[in-house]
Design a protein around this motif. Structure first.
Motif, PDB file in Angstrom:
ATOM      1  N   VAL A 216       0.853  -1.180   0.000  1.00  0.00           N
ATOM      2  CA  VAL A 216       0.000   0.000   0.000  1.00  0.00           C
ATOM      3  C   VAL A 216       0.897   1.241   0.000  1.00  0.00           C
ATOM      4  N   GLU A 217       0.332   2.356  -0.441  1.00  0.00           N
ATOM      5  CA  GLU A 217       1.024   3.631  -0.318  1.00  0.00           C
ATOM      6  C   GLU A 217       0.221   4.515   0.620  1.00  0.00           C
ATOM      7  N   VAL A 218       0.908   5.207   1.508  1.00  0.00           N
ATOM      8  CA  VAL A 218       0.225   6.058   2.476  1.00  0.00           C
ATOM      9  C   VAL A 218       0.926   7.408   2.566  1.00  0.00           C
ATOM     10  N   HIS A 219       0.162   8.405   2.966  1.00  0.00           N
ATOM     11  CA  HIS A 219       0.735   9.653   3.462  1.00  0.00           C
ATOM     12  C   HIS A 219       0.564   9.617   4.978  1.00  0.00           C
ATOM     13  N   TYR A 220       1.487  10.258   5.693  1.00  0.00           N
ATOM     14  CA  TYR A 220       1.407  10.211   7.160  1.00  0.00           C
ATOM     15  C   TYR A 220       1.927  11.500   7.772  1.00  0.00           C
ATOM     16  N   TRP A 221       1.509  11.696   9.033  1.00  0.00           N
ATOM     17  CA  TRP A 221       1.951  12.848   9.833  1.00  0.00           C
ATOM     18  C   TRP A 221       2.132  12.330  11.249  1.00  0.00           C
ATOM     19  N   GLY A 222       3.353  12.298  11.734  1.00  0.00           N
ATOM     20  CA  GLY A 222       3.633  11.721  13.044  1.00  0.00           C
ATOM     21  C   GLY A 222       3.976  12.761  14.084  1.00  0.00           C
ATOM     22  N   VAL A 223       3.350  12.651  15.279  1.00  0.00           N
ATOM     23  CA  VAL A 223       3.620  13.581  16.377  1.00  0.00           C
ATOM     24  C   VAL A 223       3.794  12.805  17.676  1.00  0.00           C
ATOM     25  N   LEU A 224       4.418  13.449  18.635  1.00  0.00           N
ATOM     26  CA  LEU A 224       4.504  12.896  19.991  1.00  0.00           C
ATOM     27  C   LEU A 224       3.172  13.131  20.689  1.00  0.00           C
ATOM     28  N   ALA A 290       8.283   6.976  24.373  1.00  0.00           N
ATOM     29  CA  ALA A 290       7.331   7.974  23.877  1.00  0.00           C
ATOM     30  C   ALA A 290       6.139   7.316  23.200  1.00  0.00           C
ATOM     31  N   ASP A 291       4.929   7.711  23.599  1.00  0.00           N
ATOM     32  CA  ASP A 291       3.721   7.301  22.886  1.00  0.00           C
ATOM     33  C   ASP A 291       3.578   8.201  21.655  1.00  0.00           C
ATOM     34  N   LEU A 292       3.128   7.599  20.562  1.00  0.00           N
ATOM     35  CA  LEU A 292       3.092   8.320  19.291  1.00  0.00           C
ATOM     36  C   LEU A 292       1.682   8.400  18.720  1.00  0.00           C
ATOM     37  N   VAL A 293       1.465   9.393  17.892  1.00  0.00           N
ATOM     38  CA  VAL A 293       0.204   9.537  17.168  1.00  0.00           C
ATOM     39  C   VAL A 293       0.532   9.752  15.693  1.00  0.00           C
ATOM     40  N   PHE A 294      -0.075   8.936  14.841  1.00  0.00           N
ATOM     41  CA  PHE A 294       0.118   9.085  13.401  1.00  0.00           C
ATOM     42  C   PHE A 294      -1.218   9.315  12.711  1.00  0.00           C
ATOM     43  N   PHE A 295      -1.273  10.373  11.928  1.00  0.00           N
ATOM     44  CA  PHE A 295      -2.357  10.538  10.961  1.00  0.00           C
ATOM     45  C   PHE A 295      -1.908   9.767   9.727  1.00  0.00           C
ATOM     46  N   VAL A 296      -2.763   8.835   9.276  1.00  0.00           N
ATOM     47  CA  VAL A 296      -2.427   8.003   8.118  1.00  0.00           C
ATOM     48  C   VAL A 296      -3.523   8.113   7.078  1.00  0.00           C
ATOM     49  N   GLU A 297      -3.134   8.404   5.867  1.00  0.00           N
ATOM     50  CA  GLU A 297      -4.052   8.442   4.727  1.00  0.00           C
ATOM     51  C   GLU A 297      -3.674   7.320   3.768  1.00  0.00           C
TER      52      GLU A 297
END
Length: 303
Positions: A216-224, A290-297
């Motif tokens: 698959v191909e995804v776009h992502y945005w990762g934050v703490l 660190a706990d992480l949060v990813f926005f994944v499209e």
């Protein structure tokens, strides 16, 4: 770099994105050995007898098996490969050219690489004897046709890159908004909570079957999760991230979370440290535990 490692590298660089593959034929039509000493079989199953000529492009799909049984890399999307001109020095010709030059549209082939000849690979797969590289020819086109298609794809990719970069600010705002809601407990009733501790929140639903363990191909945005600081994203680069889900090439939270998403879906993955980078962290941007949060499209494949 010796010839065995050279072929191994060429094969893997040509078929980076892939699905499970193999051949149904029991007896090959052509059997041979490359100049580098690699055994190959060609199955002449195509309806055409036209072979690729110098400067023409062969369009093929390829995959990699371990000992004919275990999928190492699944069948790829179309790969373009140009047959070199007659004037190309022999020592500059890719070892797979000899095989492709014997194949017509619809034909398939296997190239066997003895793992004992590649120490790096043998260390990774000590219980296997060889790698089976599988090819399926889809089309043979002239140079002008191929170059026109390549130019068109480049133009389309430039448009996609621009759109991704333009979406960067929107995604940044969305992640900040929903992270704040998550911390206040306002998303609890809509979270998909998994036994591993991973939590998934869908922002825009997708369609079709879940991604599962596929490419698959995804776009992502990762934050703490702690302070919402962005440490990495694909939108600013304008390029989606290609991923073979379940292959262990990314953190566990990604393998588990992306597998449950659907084509076209936009979702947040709330990933506990143990499914992320754990006690070691990652560089200077992701601290230990660190706990992480990813926005994944999840991008839909074009038909």
């Amino acid at each position: 770099m010796n010839k065995q490692v050279k072929l191994f590298s060429l094969l893997f660089s040509a078929i980076a994105l892939m699905m499970a593959c193999g051949t149904d034929q029991s007896e090959p039509t052509v059997e041979g050995t490359t100049e580098d000493g690699f055994r190959y079989n060609i199955y002449k199953t195509g309806s055409s007898n036209d072979l690729p000529q110098p400067t023409q492009y062969v369009y093929f799909k390829a995959g990699v098996l371990l000992d004919d049984t275990s999928v190492l890399q699944p069948l790829s999307d179309i790969v373009r490969f140009q047959i070199p001109a007659d004037t190309t020095p022999v020592d500059q010709v890719n070892p797979i050219v000899n095989i492709l030059q014997q194949m017509s549209v619809g034909d398939s082939a296997n190239v066997y690489v003895d793992l004992d000849s590649i120490p790096q690979a043998k260390m990774q797969f000590p219980d296997n004897k060889y790698i089976n590289n599988y090819f399926l020819v889809q089309d043979i086109v002239d140079e002008e046709t191929a170059l026109d298609a390549i130019a068109k794809e480049k133009e389309e990719n430039m448009i996609k890159m621009q759109k991704a970069k333009e979406k960067s600010g929107k995604v940044d705002s969305l992640v900040g908004l929903y992270l704040d809601k998550y911390k206040k407990g306002e998303l609890d009733s809509d979270l998909q909570k998994l036994e591993s501790g991973l939590e998934i929140y869908t922002i825009e639903p997708g369609s079709g079957d879940p991604v599962g363990n596929n490419q698959v191909e995804v776009h992502y945005w990762g934050v703490l999760e702690e302070d919402g600081k962005m440490f990495d994203n694909s939108y600013d680069r304008g390029m989606p991230f290609p991923l073979t889900v379940g292959a262990g090439s990314v953190i566990k939270g990604w393998d588990e979370g992306v597998a449950k998403l659907h084509p076209g879906e936009e979702a947040l993955l709330f990933i506990p440290s143990e499914l992320g980078y754990g006690e070691q962290g990652a560089g200077g941007d992701i601290p230990a535990n660190a706990d992480l949060v990813f926005f994944v499209e999840v991008l839909k494949k074009e038909s």
